[in-house]
Design a protein around this motif. Structure first.
Motif, PDB file in Angstrom:
ATOM      1  N   PHE A 190       2.204  -7.489   8.554  1.00 52.11           N
ATOM      2  CA  PHE A 190       2.494  -6.262   7.815  1.00 52.11           C
ATOM      3  C   PHE A 190       3.704  -5.586   8.431  1.00 52.11           C
ATOM      4  CE2 PHE A 190      -0.048  -4.542  11.260  1.00 52.11           C
ATOM      5  CZ  PHE A 190       0.476  -3.284  11.487  1.00 52.11           C
ATOM      6  N   ARG A 191       4.360  -4.787   7.586  1.00 49.70           N
ATOM      7  CA  ARG A 191       5.507  -3.989   8.022  1.00 49.70           C
ATOM      8  C   ARG A 191       5.433  -2.646   7.297  1.00 49.70           C
ATOM      9  NH1 ARG A 191       8.498  -8.683   8.384  1.00 49.70           N
ATOM     10  NH2 ARG A 191       8.005  -9.685  10.341  1.00 49.70           N
ATOM     11  N   LEU A 192       5.881  -1.612   7.983  1.00 50.16           N
ATOM     12  CA  LEU A 192       5.928  -0.277   7.375  1.00 50.16           C
ATOM     13  C   LEU A 192       7.275  -0.023   6.729  1.00 50.16           C
ATOM     14  CD1 LEU A 192       4.170   1.852  10.137  1.00 50.16           C
ATOM     15  CD2 LEU A 192       3.251   1.175   7.917  1.00 50.16           C
ATOM     16  N   GLY A 193       7.243   0.743   5.650  1.00 49.29           N
ATOM     17  CA  GLY A 193       8.444   1.201   4.975  1.00 49.29           C
ATOM     18  C   GLY A 193       8.319   2.694   4.726  1.00 49.29           C
ATOM     19  N   ASP A 194       9.081   3.201   3.775  1.00 45.47           N
ATOM     20  CA  ASP A 194       9.059   4.619   3.431  1.00 45.47           C
ATOM     21  C   ASP A 194       7.805   4.941   2.614  1.00 45.47           C
ATOM     22  OD1 ASP A 194       9.537   7.247   2.705  1.00 45.47           O
ATOM     23  OD2 ASP A 194      11.117   6.740   1.266  1.00 45.47           O
ATOM     24  N   ARG A 195       6.793   5.487   3.261  1.00 50.01           N
ATOM     25  CA  ARG A 195       5.505   5.836   2.655  1.00 50.01           C
ATOM     26  C   ARG A 195       4.801   4.626   2.043  1.00 50.01           C
ATOM     27  NH1 ARG A 195       6.948  10.379  -1.397  1.00 50.01           N
ATOM     28  NH2 ARG A 195       8.821   9.131  -1.532  1.00 50.01           N
ATOM     29  N   VAL A 196       5.090   3.441   2.589  1.00 52.00           N
ATOM     30  CA  VAL A 196       4.438   2.210   2.138  1.00 52.00           C
ATOM     31  C   VAL A 196       4.183   1.283   3.320  1.00 52.00           C
ATOM     32  CG1 VAL A 196       5.445   2.245  -0.189  1.00 52.00           C
ATOM     33  CG2 VAL A 196       6.584   0.971   1.623  1.00 52.00           C
ATOM     34  N   LEU A 197       3.261   0.375   3.077  1.00 49.97           N
ATOM     35  CA  LEU A 197       3.005  -0.715   4.006  1.00 49.97           C
ATOM     36  C   LEU A 197       3.072  -2.001   3.193  1.00 49.97           C
ATOM     37  CD1 LEU A 197       0.421  -1.078   6.753  1.00 49.97           C
ATOM     38  CD2 LEU A 197       0.370  -2.732   4.882  1.00 49.97           C
ATOM     39  N   TYR A 198       3.857  -2.950   3.680  1.00 53.56           N
ATOM     40  CA  TYR A 198       3.968  -4.256   3.050  1.00 53.56           C
ATOM     41  C   TYR A 198       3.016  -5.205   3.768  1.00 53.56           C
ATOM     42  CZ  TYR A 198       8.468  -2.499   1.296  1.00 53.56           C
ATOM     43  OH  TYR A 198       9.457  -1.773   0.677  1.00 53.56           O
ATOM     44  N   LEU A 199       2.220  -5.937   3.017  1.00 55.21           N
ATOM     45  CA  LEU A 199       1.279  -6.880   3.597  1.00 55.21           C
ATOM     46  C   LEU A 199       1.539  -8.267   3.040  1.00 55.21           C
ATOM     47  CD1 LEU A 199      -1.342  -7.702   5.132  1.00 55.21           C
ATOM     48  CD2 LEU A 199      -2.597  -7.058   3.045  1.00 55.21           C
ATOM     49  N   TYR A 200       1.786  -9.218   3.948  1.00 50.84           N
ATOM     50  CA  TYR A 200       1.882 -10.619   3.577  1.00 50.84           C
ATOM     51  C   TYR A 200       0.552 -11.258   3.936  1.00 50.84           C
ATOM     52  CZ  TYR A 200       2.926 -15.573   3.962  1.00 50.84           C
ATOM     53  OH  TYR A 200       2.873 -16.936   3.842  1.00 50.84           O
ATOM     54  N   ALA A 201      -0.159 -11.733   2.915  1.00 52.26           N
ATOM     55  CA  ALA A 201      -1.459 -12.382   3.091  1.00 52.26           C
ATOM     56  C   ALA A 201      -1.408 -13.699   2.314  1.00 52.26           C
ATOM     57  CB  ALA A 201      -2.577 -11.491   2.587  1.00 52.26           C
ATOM     58  N   ALA A 213      -4.237   6.492  -0.141  1.00 54.49           N
ATOM     59  CA  ALA A 213      -3.635   5.163  -0.063  1.00 54.49           C
ATOM     60  C   ALA A 213      -4.137   4.325  -1.224  1.00 54.49           C
ATOM     61  CB  ALA A 213      -3.988   4.497   1.259  1.00 54.49           C
ATOM     62  N   THR A 214      -3.233   3.602  -1.870  1.00 54.85           N
ATOM     63  CA  THR A 214      -3.614   2.706  -2.947  1.00 54.85           C
ATOM     64  C   THR A 214      -2.709   1.480  -2.909  1.00 54.85           C
ATOM     65  OG1 THR A 214      -4.142   2.532  -5.307  1.00 54.85           O
ATOM     66  CG2 THR A 214      -2.213   3.871  -4.708  1.00 54.85           C
ATOM     67  N   THR A 273       0.869  -1.174   0.000  1.00 56.34           N
ATOM     68  CA  THR A 273       0.000   0.000   0.000  1.00 56.34           C
ATOM     69  C   THR A 273       0.900   1.215   0.000  1.00 56.34           C
ATOM     70  OG1 THR A 273      -1.749  -1.139   1.203  1.00 56.34           O
ATOM     71  CG2 THR A 273      -1.786   1.271   1.257  1.00 56.34           C
ATOM     72  N   TYR A 274       0.738   2.038  -1.024  1.00 58.74           N
ATOM     73  CA  TYR A 274       1.483   3.291  -1.148  1.00 58.74           C
ATOM     74  C   TYR A 274       0.667   4.375  -0.457  1.00 58.74           C
ATOM     75  CZ  TYR A 274       4.119   0.901  -4.820  1.00 58.74           C
ATOM     76  OH  TYR A 274       4.900   0.023  -5.516  1.00 58.74           O
ATOM     77  N   TYR A 275       1.332   5.220   0.322  1.00 57.64           N
ATOM     78  CA  TYR A 275       0.671   6.319   1.031  1.00 57.64           C
ATOM     79  C   TYR A 275       1.182   7.660   0.526  1.00 57.64           C
ATOM     80  CZ  TYR A 275      -0.828   2.876   4.511  1.00 57.64           C
ATOM     81  OH  TYR A 275      -1.399   1.804   5.147  1.00 57.64           O
ATOM     82  N   SER A 276       0.356   8.670   0.674  1.00 56.56           N
ATOM     83  CA  SER A 276       0.728  10.015   0.234  1.00 56.56           C
ATOM     84  C   SER A 276       1.742  10.685   1.158  1.00 56.56           C
ATOM     85  CB  SER A 276      -0.520  10.893   0.121  1.00 56.56           C
ATOM     86  OG  SER A 276      -1.244  10.900   1.330  1.00 56.56           O
ATOM     87  N   ALA A 277       1.931  10.141   2.343  1.00 61.33           N
ATOM     88  CA  ALA A 277       2.882  10.714   3.303  1.00 61.33           C
ATOM     89  C   ALA A 277       3.419   9.598   4.194  1.00 61.33           C
ATOM     90  CB  ALA A 277       2.186  11.776   4.163  1.00 61.33           C
TER      91      ALA A 277
END
Length: 184
Positions: free
Chosen positions: A132-143, A167-168, A108-112
């Motif tokens: 899930f884990r956070l990155g630089d303006r992103v969230l990684y999801l393992y499903a 968010a997209t 998931t890409y975030y605007s901030a």
């Protein structure tokens, strides 16, 4: 003249028969904004382009949002990220992407930048094996069973975690492809 390659990620188009944005028309919009080397990927609102004007990601996204609204008559949220960021998202993935199917890993890409505190109320153990884990303006999801069956994805998309943000989400195959397409 400085040229930079970008990826545009449109949110919520061509889903369920509404908010139709044909990819040929999206390419025309981007070209009309003065961008070069425009290409689209899939029908879900992924485009790449080269900008020579030196504008930042926020300005590029705002001009694209305005042009889409003017062209199609409805608002579409959009994020623009440069090639370096898209490549870093792939390189910094905290999950073993090479060992997973594309449908098992999403970004998931975030605007901030998103503060970890937004997710403090989520009982991570209750959703295992999903993570899930956070990155630089992103969230990684393992499903492991895919995002469509993911209870964690549903929880992560609630307003308390996304309030005030664009968010997209893209599956891993699209994340990798967008990084490749912007390498140009």
């Amino acid at each position: 003249m400085t040229t930079t390659r970008y990826g545009a990620l449109l949110r919520g188009i061509n889903v369920g028969g509404s908010r139709k944005v044909p990819m040929a028309a999206l390419r025309d919009v981007l070209t009309g904004l003065g961008h070069r080397d425009v290409a689209t990927y899939l029908q879900s609102g992924n485009a790449v382009f080269t900008d020579t004007g030196g504008a930042d990601e926020t300005t590029l996204a705002a001009s694209l949002v305005d042009a889409i609204h003017e062209t199609f008559g409805f608002p579409v949220e959009c994020l623009v990220r440069d090639a370096a960021h898209l490549r870093a998202v792939v390189d910094e993935c905290p999950f073993p992407a090479a060992d997973l199917q594309g449908k098992q890993l999403h970004v998931t890409y975030y605007s901030a930048t998103v503060a970890p505190e937004r997710f403090a109320g989520i009982d991570r153990k209750a959703f295992l094996p999903e993570e899930f884990r956070l990155g630089d303006r992103v969230l990684y999801l393992y499903a492991p069973d895919g995002i469509g069956r993911s209870k964690l994805a549903e929880t992560l998309s609630r307003p308390r975690t996304t309030k005030g943000l664009v968010a997209t989400t893209r599956n891993w195959n699209t994340v990798v492809k967008m990084a490749e397409l912007t390498r140009g």
